[in-house]
Design an enzyme around this catalytic site. Sequence first.
Site: not given
Length: 388
Positions: A216, A239
Site C-alpha cells: 500500500d 502505492h
Amino acid sequence: MDARKLFHILILILFRPAIVVAVIYNVMSFGAKPKGKSDSSNAFLGAWTAACASDQPATVYIPPGRFLVRRVEFNGKSCRSEGITVRIDGTLVASPDYDVIGSIGYWMRFDGVNGVSIYGGTLDGRGANLWACKKSGRSCPKGATQLEFYNSSNIRINGLSSINSQMFHILIEDCYNVNLMNMKISAPWNSPNTDGIHVSRSKHVTIVNSHIGTGDDCISIGPGSTNLWIENLSCGPGHGVSIGSLGWDLEEAGVQNVTLKTATFTGTENGVRVKTWARPSNGYVRDVVFEHCLMVNVKNPIIIDQNYCPNNFNCPHQDSGVKIHNVTYHDIHGTSAMKVAIKLDCSKKFPCTGITFDEVNLTYGDQPADTYCCNAAGRMAGVVTPSC
C-alpha cells in the site's frame, strides 16, 4: 599545599556537574525468552514499568534473539521518568495465530509518552496468514497495526526495521515532534493495507533516510497533519506517497505544510498523490511541495484524485469539498508506466488552485507522455514535459 589551591580544589569537587548514568532494564531479567516460542509480553511490560518508575534516565534493553510478544501497550501517563530509551538488538515476533492481535487493531502501542527513543531492532508481524485469509474470501479479522504512537510527544525512532505487518506498519496519531530516521519497512507488493508509515492529526513529523516497500502507500498522510518533512526516501513496491484519503467526514481537519524532498519511486502504483472522497467536506490541502523526485516506471507519477473510490465500492459520486491550494511540483523526472503521466482530476465545485509545475520531465518509456488536467489552475516554470 597552598591553602588557596586546596580551597579551589574543594570547590571544584563540591560543585562539579553530576554524571547521570542511565539505568538499564534487560527484558530477560524480567523473564523474556529469546527463542521465539514463549510469550514474553509480561516481561516487556515489567521492564517498561520499572523504567517508568525510575528517577533516572532509563533504558529498556532487548538483547539478540527472537522474542514472542502478544499485544502490549506501554502507557506513559504515570511515568516518573521521561526520556526512556528502548534499545533493540533482537527481533520481536507476533503470534503465528493472526487472531491474537488481528481483532484488537494493534500489536504494540505507546500511549501518552514523552521523550521516548527507539533504536535498532526488527518487528516481524507475521502477516502472511492473515493476507491469505483475506484473499480467500473467508471471514477474517481486520488486522493489526504493527507499532502505534498515540497522544505522544518528542519521539525518536532510528534504525528500526518493520516487516510483514498485518496492516499499517507504523502509525503516528495525535502526536507532536516525531523524528523517524533510517527506517526499513517491507511487505510484499500484494499484501493488503500494509501502509509503511501513516501520520494523522500530528504536527512536526520528520521522516528521513528511509527505505519502504509494501502493498500500500509507502507513506500516507491523514487529516489534521501539519508541518511534515520527508527527505531521502526510497519507495517501492507500493502505492507511493499519498496525502489522503481525505474528505470522508464533513467536519475534518486539513493538511498543511508538507514537504517531500529527494525521493525515488520504483515500480509503484503512484508517485506523489493527493486523494479525496467525492463528498461534502470542509477539509483542505495547502502549502505542499514535492521536489527532486525520480520516477522509475511508475503508473501515476503525479496525481490529484478528487473522485477517489477504491474498488468502486460505496462511492458517494458527489463533488469533493476538500479545497486544494498551493501545491508545487519541482524537479520531478523519470518514466511513467502509463501514457498519462500527470493526472489532475480536481473537484468541479472547488477547483484546485495555485498548482505549480517547475522543471518537470516525465516520459512514457522512451515516448512522450500525456496529461489529464481537469478543474485545475496554476502556473508553469522552466521546462515542463508533458504540460497541461
